[in-house]
Scaffold this active site. Structure first.
Site, short mmCIF file in Angstrom:
data_model
loop_
_atom_site.label_atom_id
_atom_site.label_comp_id
_atom_site.label_asym_id
_atom_site.label_seq_id
_atom_site.Cartn_x
_atom_site.Cartn_y
_atom_site.Cartn_z
N GLY A 1 5.12 -1.07 2.71
CA GLY A 1 4.27 0.10 2.50
C GLY A 1 5.05 1.41 2.43
O GLY A 1 6.12 1.55 3.02
N HIS B 1 0.81 -1.22 0.00
CA HIS B 1 0.00 0.00 0.00
C HIS B 1 0.85 1.28 0.00
O HIS B 1 1.90 1.34 0.60
CB HIS B 1 -0.94 0.01 1.21
CG HIS B 1 -0.22 -0.09 2.52
ND1 HIS B 1 0.29 0.99 3.21
CD2 HIS B 1 0.09 -1.17 3.29
CE1 HIS B 1 0.85 0.60 4.34
NE2 HIS B 1 0.76 -0.72 4.40
N ASP B 2 0.35 2.27 -0.72
CA ASP B 2 0.92 3.62 -0.73
C ASP B 2 2.31 3.70 -1.34
O ASP B 2 3.03 4.69 -1.13
CB ASP B 2 0.94 4.22 0.68
CG ASP B 2 -0.44 4.24 1.32
OD1 ASP B 2 -1.31 4.95 0.81
OD2 ASP B 2 -0.64 3.51 2.32
#
Length: 260
Positions: free
Chosen positions: A140, A122-123
């Site tokens: 992440g 994520h991100d």
């Protein structure tokens, strides 16, 4: 030319498929997914939304794209995955959407190769023209700049950045920022082992540019000077080299310690 959808595939009525999109056998394309023209999905691919995919991408078998972030803080808020054009995703690649607290978007640029079992958490923000070899993994909030090569079984710690034209060696576990142009090799955690000379030559860097980068490398990574003193030396060298200036700017903007 309309999309070609295998009869065993499921495409949500709310998904938007561009001209010439191919959806292979047993695929699942969820709601709030947009796919650009010419993109192809091999068998058993799964794409969850909100996800935006550009043109002429190729997803081989068993890719899992746009799934929920693997973060305990995620509470179902709307987050996105945005993928550019001309990327290749090989078998069993996984890419997760962003988190509300991390900017909300996972982003992949153009013309990247993600080989089998690559994971993008994520991100993460990935630039253009990168290669992720088999089983390479991003935690992440990782930023990967352009023309980075990650070798097999390498991994990047969360919130780290890898600068443009860097090369991460096989099995290297990176727990700090990797400055542009460097090679990192396995030694417990990865450590700098010179600059990526061969890669720079292949991308048209001439002898003078490479020599300037080597001088900067010696000042930061071989001189034994403190980082403050090394940055002062880079200020001098940057007067005659945009590449050294890019290295200096990279060092000055990190949240994680510089890998030295």
């Amino acid at each position: 030319m309309s999309a070609a959808i295998h009869p065993t595939a499921f495409v949500d009525p709310a998904a938007k498929l561009g001209d010439g999109v191919v959806v292979g056998a047993f695929c699942y394309i969820g709601a709030d997914v947009e796919v650009g023209a010419g993109t192809q999905f091999g068998p058993h691919c799964v794409v969850h939304g909100p996800t935006r995919i550009g043109r002429d991408n190729r997803f081989h078998a068993q890719c899992a794209i746009g799934g929920d972030p693997q973060d305990k803080k995620f509470a179902g808020e709307r987050t996105e995955l945005v993928i550019g054009d001309g990327n290749s995703f090989r078998e069993f690649v996984t890419v997760n959407r962003g988190t509300g607290s991390g900017g909300g978007v996972t982003r992949i640029g153009d013309r990247n190769w993600l080989l089998a079992y690559t994971h993008v958490a994520h991100d993460c923000h990935i630039g253009n023209d990168c290669v992720f070899s088999n089983n390479s993994t991003l935690a992440g909030h990782v930023t990967i700049e352009d023309h980075v090569i990650m070798s097999g079984f390498s991994g990047i710690h969360q919130f780290c950045r890898v600068g443009a034209h860097a090369f991460i060696g096989m099995g290297a576990l990176v727990n700090g920022d990797v400055a542009p142009f460097l090679m990192v090799a396995q030694d417990g955690y990865g450590r700098p082992r010179g600059i990526n000379t061969e890669g720079l030559k292949r991308r048209g860097f001439g002898p003078e540019r490479i020599a300037a980068i080597k001088r900067a490398y010696r000042a930061v990574f071989m001189s034994g000077a403190s980082l403050e003193d090394a940055r002062a030396k880079l200020e001098e060298l940057a007067a005659d080299s945009a590449d050294v200036r890019a290295l200096l700017d990279f060092i000055g903007t990190g949240e994680r310690p510089l890998l030295r």
